[in-house]
Scaffold this active site. Structure first.
Site, PDB file in Angstrom:
ATOM      1  N   ASN A  68       0.830  -1.208   0.000  1.00  0.00           N
ATOM      2  CA  ASN A  68       0.000   0.000   0.000  1.00  0.00           C
ATOM      3  C   ASN A  68       0.860   1.252   0.000  1.00  0.00           C
ATOM      4  O   ASN A  68       0.445   2.305  -0.443  1.00  0.00           O
ATOM      5  CB  ASN A  68      -0.943   0.005   1.221  1.00  0.00           C
ATOM      6  CG  ASN A  68      -0.248  -0.237   2.531  1.00  0.00           C
ATOM      7  OD1 ASN A  68       0.688  -1.030   2.624  1.00  0.00           O
ATOM      8  ND2 ASN A  68      -0.689   0.428   3.574  1.00  0.00           N
ATOM      9  N   CYS A 117      -3.748   4.664   8.166  1.00  0.00           N
ATOM     10  CA  CYS A 117      -3.991   4.350   9.576  1.00  0.00           C
ATOM     11  C   CYS A 117      -2.780   4.604  10.454  1.00  0.00           C
ATOM     12  O   CYS A 117      -2.873   4.483  11.665  1.00  0.00           O
ATOM     13  CB  CYS A 117      -4.531   2.946   9.750  1.00  0.00           C
ATOM     14  SG  CYS A 117      -3.771   1.737   8.739  1.00  0.00           S
TER      15      CYS A 117
HETATM   16  N1  C6P Z   1      -4.821   0.671   3.669  1.00  0.00           N
HETATM   17  C1  C6P Z   1      -3.803   2.868   3.396  1.00  0.00           C
HETATM   18  O1  C6P Z   1      -3.803   4.093   3.529  1.00  0.00           O
HETATM   19  P1  C6P Z   1      -9.724  -2.235   5.259  1.00  0.00           P
HETATM   20  O2  C6P Z   1      -9.855  -0.771   5.351  1.00  0.00           O
HETATM   21  O3  C6P Z   1      -9.748  -2.911   6.564  1.00  0.00           O
HETATM   22  O4  C6P Z   1     -10.689  -2.837   4.287  1.00  0.00           O
HETATM   23  O5  C6P Z   1      -8.266  -2.489   4.592  1.00  0.00           O
HETATM   24  C2  C6P Z   1      -7.111  -2.520   5.386  1.00  0.00           C
HETATM   25  C3  C6P Z   1      -5.905  -2.731   4.525  1.00  0.00           C
HETATM   26  C4  C6P Z   1      -5.352  -3.991   4.476  1.00  0.00           C
HETATM   27  N2  C6P Z   1      -4.296  -4.272   3.693  1.00  0.00           N
HETATM   28  C5  C6P Z   1      -3.730  -3.318   2.926  1.00  0.00           C
HETATM   29  C6  C6P Z   1      -2.570  -3.682   2.055  1.00  0.00           C
HETATM   30  C7  C6P Z   1      -4.240  -2.018   2.920  1.00  0.00           C
HETATM   31  O6  C6P Z   1      -3.688  -1.108   2.141  1.00  0.00           O
HETATM   32  C8  C6P Z   1      -5.324  -1.708   3.766  1.00  0.00           C
HETATM   33  C9  C6P Z   1      -5.827  -0.292   3.872  1.00  0.00           C
HETATM   34  C10 C6P Z   1      -5.069   2.094   3.712  1.00  0.00           C
HETATM   35  O7  C6P Z   1      -2.825   2.275   2.963  1.00  0.00           O
HETATM   36  C11 C6P Z   1      -5.672   2.540   4.991  1.00  0.00           C
HETATM   37  S1  C6P Z   1      -4.667   2.207   6.387  1.00  0.00           S
END
Ligand code: C6P
Length: 404
Positions: A153, A326
């Site tokens: 990410n 986050c």
């Molecule tokens: N990354 C970022 O700014 P959720 O929101 O629980 O569906 O996804 C979480 C998540 C899990 N794995 C990866 C690789 C991600 O990138 C993310 C979410 C965002 O990079 C928010 S922290």
């Protein structure tokens, strides 16, 4: 003009997705587990959504897809249930992951360590990639699971998932991949690549927040994370979130149809932005373009603190981030930059820019102009701060900042 360049944090919901989900709030609102027509009316739409998800990742069977509330849930489900099924109730004691996983894997592993699980956090190479031979060298007879993200990410760097999958298969070790930043951005073909469990999240590909999925190869047994009713075959209890399930199906179909064309268009804009920013002195981008998702840039600008840059960009109506959304409230250094060997100061200079299929050429033009002006302004401020005031002899002296 407003320019949103934080699509790895979340994306705008595609209006076509909103249109498709709307009837399931007030018209077809029955509980799908009810036996009357109010409930059963949603069954075709749920079946269609499951079909769209499994076809988008080329899974073998619709039974292999289970909807969850988000990827954080999918990731925790895999890690905590593997712990229960193979470590507490089995003879394994080891999980392999990486230093650069999203907190929903990394922190879950840290919590499992407190329960006595041995966790190996693999390093990444200078590109931020986990090398397959490194994974192989750490697998033992006690390894229950390897959990490695498909694409980062923070940097967009794509791990050698096919090779890692083959290694896990050969060694008889379960393999989970957090594919949140891969699905909808690059082709994901689960009949070509061996993965036992794969996490996805709709809000990364123009679906709503609060809906995700877990792919479970051949519906193999995995004890539930949430105990309750017989929803999703008892694998994931909780009344089905029909509008969001419908939305995820539509969003994944839109994101993955003609994906090569979409990738080429996003990549062209990303490369133009990246080329323009690299004209600035003392800047570098983490990872080569060939192994990177086509929408992502993690750029470091010498002498410019990431948070200052974000603030300046924000004043110019540009949304970007220093890394994972986050972690950004804690003003942490970029974790991937630290993992590839940057010192703390350098790791505070990272800026993540992430595009989507809705990013336009004029937005890129605007971002280039504003970004360059911000860098000039912030460098001017930091060099005036770095000057030690006039010495008794009347001279100014530049302070040395330490950069690798
Ligand atoms: N990354 C970022 O700014 P959720 O929101 O629980 O569906 O996804 C979480 C998540 C899990 N794995 C990866 C690789 C991600 O990138 C993310 C979410 C965002 O990079 C928010 S922290």
């Amino acid at each position: 003009m407003k320019v949103y360049l934080d699509n790895n944090a979340t994306t705008m919901v595609d209006p076509l997705v909103v249109e498709e989900m709307m009837p399931f709030f007030s018209d077809i609102y029955g509980n799908p587990n009810s036996l009357h027509k109010f409930g059963t009316a949603s069954h075709p739409a749920i079946a269609k959504a499951i079909d769209r998800v499994y076809k988008a990742v080329n899974a073998r069977d619709s039974d292999d897809i289970v909807f969850t509330s988000c990827a954080t849930e999918s990731n925790n489900w895999v890690l905590k249930s593997i712990y229960r099924d193979y470590i507490v109730n089995g003879d394994k004691n080891h999980i392999i992951t990486t230093e650069v996983e999203h907190p929903s894997v990394y922190s879950a592993c840290k919590a499992l360590e407190e329960d006595g699980v041995k966790v190996t956090y693999l390093p990444v190479n200078s590109q931020g990639i986990v090398e397959a031979h490194v994974v192989k060298s750490f697998i033992t007879d006690k390894t229950a699971l390897v959990s490695i993200m498909w694409a980062s990410n923070e940097t967009g760097m794509i791990n050698p998932i096919k090779e890692i999958g083959e290694i896990c298969k050969e060694r008889g070790v379960l393999f989970h991949s957090d594919a949140v930043q891969a699905v909808g951005k690059i082709p994901v073909d689960l009949q070509d690549i061996h993965v036992d469990f794969l996490s996805m999240s709709a809000h990364k590909f123009h679906g709503p927040k609060g809906i995700g999925a877990l792919y479970i190869k051949n519906s193999q047994p995995l004890s539930p994370l949430l105990n309750g009713g017989e929803h999703m075959g008892g694998r994931r209890s909780g009344t089905l979130n029909v509008p969001y399930i419908v939305a995820m199906g539509k969003a994944i179909e839109l994101a993955t149809e003609n994906i090569e064309e979409k990738m080429a268009s996003i990549r062209a804009k990303r490369d133009r932005l990246e080329d323009a920013l690299l004209e600035l002195s003392d800047t570098f981008v983490i990872g080569d373009r060939e192994h990177r998702t086509p929408n992502t840039i993690l750029i470091s600008i010498k002498g410019v603190e990431g948070e200052g840059m974000l603030w300046d960009l924000n004043n110019g109506q540009i949304g970007a981030s220093t890394g994972s959304a986050c972690a950004s409230e804690d003003l942490q250094a970029n974790t991937v930059m630290l993992a590839i060997g940057a010192d703390n100061e350098l790791a505070h200079t990272g800026i993540r820019l992430s595009l989507s299929r809705f990013t336009t050429d004029s937005e890129i033009d605007y971002a280039i102009t504003h970004f360059k002006k911000s860098v000039e302004r912030l460098r001017a401020i930091s060099s005036s701060f770095a000057k030690v005031g006039p010495t008794p002899g009347g001279e100014s002296k530049e302070c040395e900042l330490h950069f690798h």
